[in-house]
Design an enzyme around this catalytic site. Structure first.
Site, PDB file in Angstrom:
ATOM      1  N   GLY A  48       0.836  -1.198   0.000  1.00  0.00           N
ATOM      2  CA  GLY A  48       0.000   0.000   0.000  1.00  0.00           C
ATOM      3  C   GLY A  48       0.865   1.239   0.000  1.00  0.00           C
ATOM      4  O   GLY A  48       1.313   1.696   1.045  1.00  0.00           O
ATOM      5  N   SER A  54       4.545   7.273   3.596  1.00  0.00           N
ATOM      6  CA  SER A  54       5.216   6.358   4.516  1.00  0.00           C
ATOM      7  C   SER A  54       6.466   5.737   3.890  1.00  0.00           C
ATOM      8  O   SER A  54       7.404   5.364   4.602  1.00  0.00           O
ATOM      9  CB  SER A  54       4.263   5.261   4.974  1.00  0.00           C
ATOM     10  OG  SER A  54       3.688   4.589   3.873  1.00  0.00           O
ATOM     11  N   GLY A  77      -5.580   3.053  -6.516  1.00  0.00           N
ATOM     12  CA  GLY A  77      -6.338   3.496  -5.357  1.00  0.00           C
ATOM     13  C   GLY A  77      -7.142   2.395  -4.715  1.00  0.00           C
ATOM     14  O   GLY A  77      -7.613   1.479  -5.397  1.00  0.00           O
ATOM     15  N   SER A 126      -1.094  -6.957  -4.681  1.00  0.00           N
ATOM     16  CA  SER A 126      -0.355  -7.598  -3.599  1.00  0.00           C
ATOM     17  C   SER A 126      -0.366  -9.127  -3.645  1.00  0.00           C
ATOM     18  O   SER A 126       0.697  -9.746  -3.555  1.00  0.00           O
ATOM     19  CB  SER A 126      -0.895  -7.086  -2.255  1.00  0.00           C
ATOM     20  OG  SER A 126      -0.415  -7.829  -1.177  1.00  0.00           O
ATOM     21  N   ASP A 143      -0.623  -1.813   4.783  1.00  0.00           N
ATOM     22  CA  ASP A 143      -1.399  -0.572   4.755  1.00  0.00           C
ATOM     23  C   ASP A 143      -2.082  -0.427   3.405  1.00  0.00           C
ATOM     24  O   ASP A 143      -2.088   0.635   2.800  1.00  0.00           O
ATOM     25  CB  ASP A 143      -0.479   0.620   5.032  1.00  0.00           C
ATOM     26  CG  ASP A 143      -1.253   1.893   5.335  1.00  0.00           C
ATOM     27  OD1 ASP A 143      -2.424   1.800   5.774  1.00  0.00           O
ATOM     28  OD2 ASP A 143      -0.695   2.989   5.134  1.00  0.00           O
ATOM     29  N   HIS A 146      -8.617  -1.854   2.793  1.00  0.00           N
ATOM     30  CA  HIS A 146      -9.125  -2.062   4.147  1.00  0.00           C
ATOM     31  C   HIS A 146     -10.385  -2.913   4.203  1.00  0.00           C
ATOM     32  O   HIS A 146     -11.059  -2.955   5.230  1.00  0.00           O
ATOM     33  CB  HIS A 146      -9.371  -0.707   4.819  1.00  0.00           C
ATOM     34  CG  HIS A 146      -8.103  -0.030   5.259  1.00  0.00           C
ATOM     35  ND1 HIS A 146      -6.901  -0.258   4.652  1.00  0.00           N
ATOM     36  CD2 HIS A 146      -7.856   0.877   6.244  1.00  0.00           C
ATOM     37  CE1 HIS A 146      -5.960   0.487   5.240  1.00  0.00           C
ATOM     38  NE2 HIS A 146      -6.517   1.169   6.215  1.00  0.00           N
ATOM     39  N   HIS A 171      -1.281  -1.092  10.000  1.00  0.00           N
ATOM     40  CA  HIS A 171      -1.797   0.267  10.186  1.00  0.00           C
ATOM     41  C   HIS A 171      -3.321   0.272  10.208  1.00  0.00           C
ATOM     42  O   HIS A 171      -3.967  -0.637   9.697  1.00  0.00           O
ATOM     43  CB  HIS A 171      -1.299   1.163   9.049  1.00  0.00           C
ATOM     44  CG  HIS A 171      -1.520   2.621   9.294  1.00  0.00           C
ATOM     45  ND1 HIS A 171      -1.876   3.508   8.297  1.00  0.00           N
ATOM     46  CD2 HIS A 171      -1.439   3.353  10.438  1.00  0.00           C
ATOM     47  CE1 HIS A 171      -1.980   4.722   8.807  1.00  0.00           C
ATOM     48  NE2 HIS A 171      -1.744   4.658  10.108  1.00  0.00           N
ATOM     49  N   ASP A 172      -3.866   1.303  10.838  1.00  0.00           N
ATOM     50  CA  ASP A 172      -5.317   1.513  10.928  1.00  0.00           C
ATOM     51  C   ASP A 172      -6.008   0.390  11.695  1.00  0.00           C
ATOM     52  O   ASP A 172      -7.042  -0.137  11.270  1.00  0.00           O
ATOM     53  CB  ASP A 172      -5.942   1.684   9.542  1.00  0.00           C
ATOM     54  CG  ASP A 172      -5.511   2.979   8.874  1.00  0.00           C
ATOM     55  OD1 ASP A 172      -5.273   3.965   9.603  1.00  0.00           O
ATOM     56  OD2 ASP A 172      -5.390   3.021   7.635  1.00  0.00           O
TER      57      ASP A 172
END
Length: 216
Positions: A48, A54, A77, A126, A143, A146, A171-172
């Site tokens: 991500g 990051s 995106g 991925s 990341d 989601h 993350h998140d």
């Protein structure tokens, strides 16, 4: 985990100037994890990329450790960044094809930060990239998308690649559904339950876990 050196002021300034969503506190925790994991001498891998905010911190840690940051993204995106959604940014839509394309912005981000030579950018999805990845990595930073489908695929594809003593960063992670989506939280719980990972640190929504066992 020993406290590593913080990123240089110019690195932190580049991070803060870059387009993206990661807060500074979480960014500093990511940099600390990447600095530690870099001592293994293995690549530091991010799932991500978006526009590279990051990635700057991972690349800085990779530079210091003499290794490389690998970042995996299709650059079209994630779900919440599509038109009509909360995190959509029309500035990163390719006007010719009408789809998001964050790759040019990502490349400009790294160029401005002076970190291009420390990053390998893999443009692809991925799970497909994970299937052809043969080696171990010192750190995996999840990341990406989601939804449960995407977060689970990122975990299943990349967590087994973390070397013994390496770090998995998610993350998140929001235990309370009122604070955010639950897919990263479920991935985090799955990692803890696997027996392969032990929690190292918690910084707001960022979780750092160490690979301490087989578990897969």
């Amino acid at each position: 985990m020993a406290v590593p050196a913080a990123p240089k002021p110019e690195t932190l300034a580049a991070f803060e100037a870059a387009k993206g969503f990661m807060p500074v506190r979480e960014g500093l925790a990511l940099h600390a994890a990447a600095t530690e994991a870099g001592r293994l001498g293995l690549p530091l891998l991010e799932v991500g990329t978006y526009c590279g905010r990051s990635t700057i911190l991972l690349a800085d840690a990779a530079r210091a450790a003499g290794t490389v940051a690998v970042t995996v993204d299709h650059h079209r995106g994630s779900e919440e960044q599509q038109p009509g959604w909360e995190y959509h940014d029309p500035a990163v839509v390719d006007p010719e094809v009408g789809l998001m394309d964050t790759l040019p912005t990502f490349r400009r981000t790294l160029h401005k930060a002076g970190l291009e030579e420390y990053v390998i950018a893999v443009v692809g999805r991925s799970p497909q990239v994970a299937r052809v990845w043969a080696g171990e990595v010192g750190l995996v930073f999840i990341d990406g998308g989601h939804t449960d489908e995407h977060a689970t695929a990122d975990y299943e594809g990349w967590a087994p690649r973390v070397a013994e003593g390496g770090l998995l960063v998610v993350h998140d992670v929001f235990p309370d559904p009122a604070d955010g989506g639950q897919a990263p939280y479920r991935v985090y719980l799955r990692a803890l339950a696997s027996g392969a990972f032990t929690e190292v640190s918690v910084t707001d929504s960022l979780r750092v876990l160490r690979r301490t066992g087989p578990g897969f």
